[in-house]
Design a protein around this motif. Sequence first.
Motif, PDB file in Angstrom:
ATOM      1  N   SER A 196      43.448  45.848  35.533  1.00 23.69           N
ATOM      2  CA  SER A 196      44.590  45.737  36.439  1.00 23.69           C
ATOM      3  C   SER A 196      44.717  46.976  37.327  1.00 23.69           C
ATOM      4  N   ILE A 197      44.944  46.750  38.613  1.00 24.31           N
ATOM      5  CA  ILE A 197      45.180  47.835  39.568  1.00 24.31           C
ATOM      6  C   ILE A 197      46.673  47.914  39.874  1.00 24.31           C
ATOM      7  N   ASP A 255      33.808  44.371  38.523  1.00 22.93           N
ATOM      8  CA  ASP A 255      32.525  44.821  39.079  1.00 22.93           C
ATOM      9  C   ASP A 255      32.692  45.502  40.438  1.00 22.93           C
ATOM     10  N   GLN A 256      33.628  46.415  40.535  1.00 24.26           N
ATOM     11  CA  GLN A 256      33.926  47.230  41.714  1.00 24.26           C
ATOM     12  C   GLN A 256      34.413  46.415  42.919  1.00 24.26           C
ATOM     13  N   GLN A 257      34.839  45.171  42.722  1.00 27.63           N
ATOM     14  CA  GLN A 257      35.413  44.341  43.775  1.00 27.63           C
ATOM     15  C   GLN A 257      36.851  44.010  43.396  1.00 27.63           C
ATOM     16  N   ILE A 265      42.402  32.674  41.903  1.00 27.60           N
ATOM     17  CA  ILE A 265      41.842  34.012  42.082  1.00 27.60           C
ATOM     18  C   ILE A 265      41.118  34.016  43.422  1.00 27.60           C
ATOM     19  N   SER A 266      41.254  35.106  44.169  1.00 23.73           N
ATOM     20  CA  SER A 266      40.558  35.215  45.449  1.00 23.73           C
ATOM     21  C   SER A 266      40.240  36.680  45.714  1.00 23.73           C
ATOM     22  N   PRO A 267      39.204  36.936  46.504  1.00 20.92           N
ATOM     23  CA  PRO A 267      38.868  38.326  46.837  1.00 20.92           C
ATOM     24  C   PRO A 267      40.008  38.982  47.616  1.00 20.92           C
ATOM     25  N   SER A 268      40.197  40.264  47.410  1.00 21.05           N
ATOM     26  CA  SER A 268      41.194  41.036  48.147  1.00 21.05           C
ATOM     27  C   SER A 268      40.504  41.683  49.347  1.00 21.05           C
ATOM     28  N   PHE A 269      41.167  41.639  50.493  1.00 19.52           N
ATOM     29  CA  PHE A 269      40.603  42.220  51.700  1.00 19.52           C
ATOM     30  C   PHE A 269      41.454  43.389  52.171  1.00 19.52           C
ATOM     31  N   GLN A 280      36.877  47.219  47.999  1.00 17.33           N
ATOM     32  CA  GLN A 280      36.148  47.774  46.872  1.00 17.33           C
ATOM     33  C   GLN A 280      37.126  48.555  46.004  1.00 17.33           C
ATOM     34  N   CYS A 281      36.810  48.670  44.728  1.00 17.75           N
ATOM     35  CA  CYS A 281      37.693  49.400  43.824  1.00 17.75           C
ATOM     36  C   CYS A 281      36.875  49.980  42.690  1.00 17.75           C
TER      37      CYS A 281
END
Length: 87
Positions: free
Chosen positions: A33-34, A54-56, A71-75, A82-83
């Motif tokens: 969690s971020i 995995d750093q995404q 769930i969806s990629p964060s932009f 990246q994280c």
Amino acid sequence: MRKLVFSTLLAAITQLSYAKPPEARSLPLEQISIEHIDLQGQVRTWKLNKVCIDQQAYLLLMKGLTEPISISPSFKDGKPEQCRVAD
């Protein structure tokens, strides 16, 4: 020539058919969690969690406390965010 291309493709596909998928992993939400945001309406409450896999960065929308619904990629700045979660 066509036979050679077909034979090469068939050999590659045959090799890929024997490939095994990676083993399933468990990633506890607390470890990846971020941040999280509570979205409250008159009838329901959703939780929006930003997680790092995995750093995404991904956005995980949950209904209630335990039921993930998407769930969806964060932009960020028009690019996939990246994280890195500290170990």
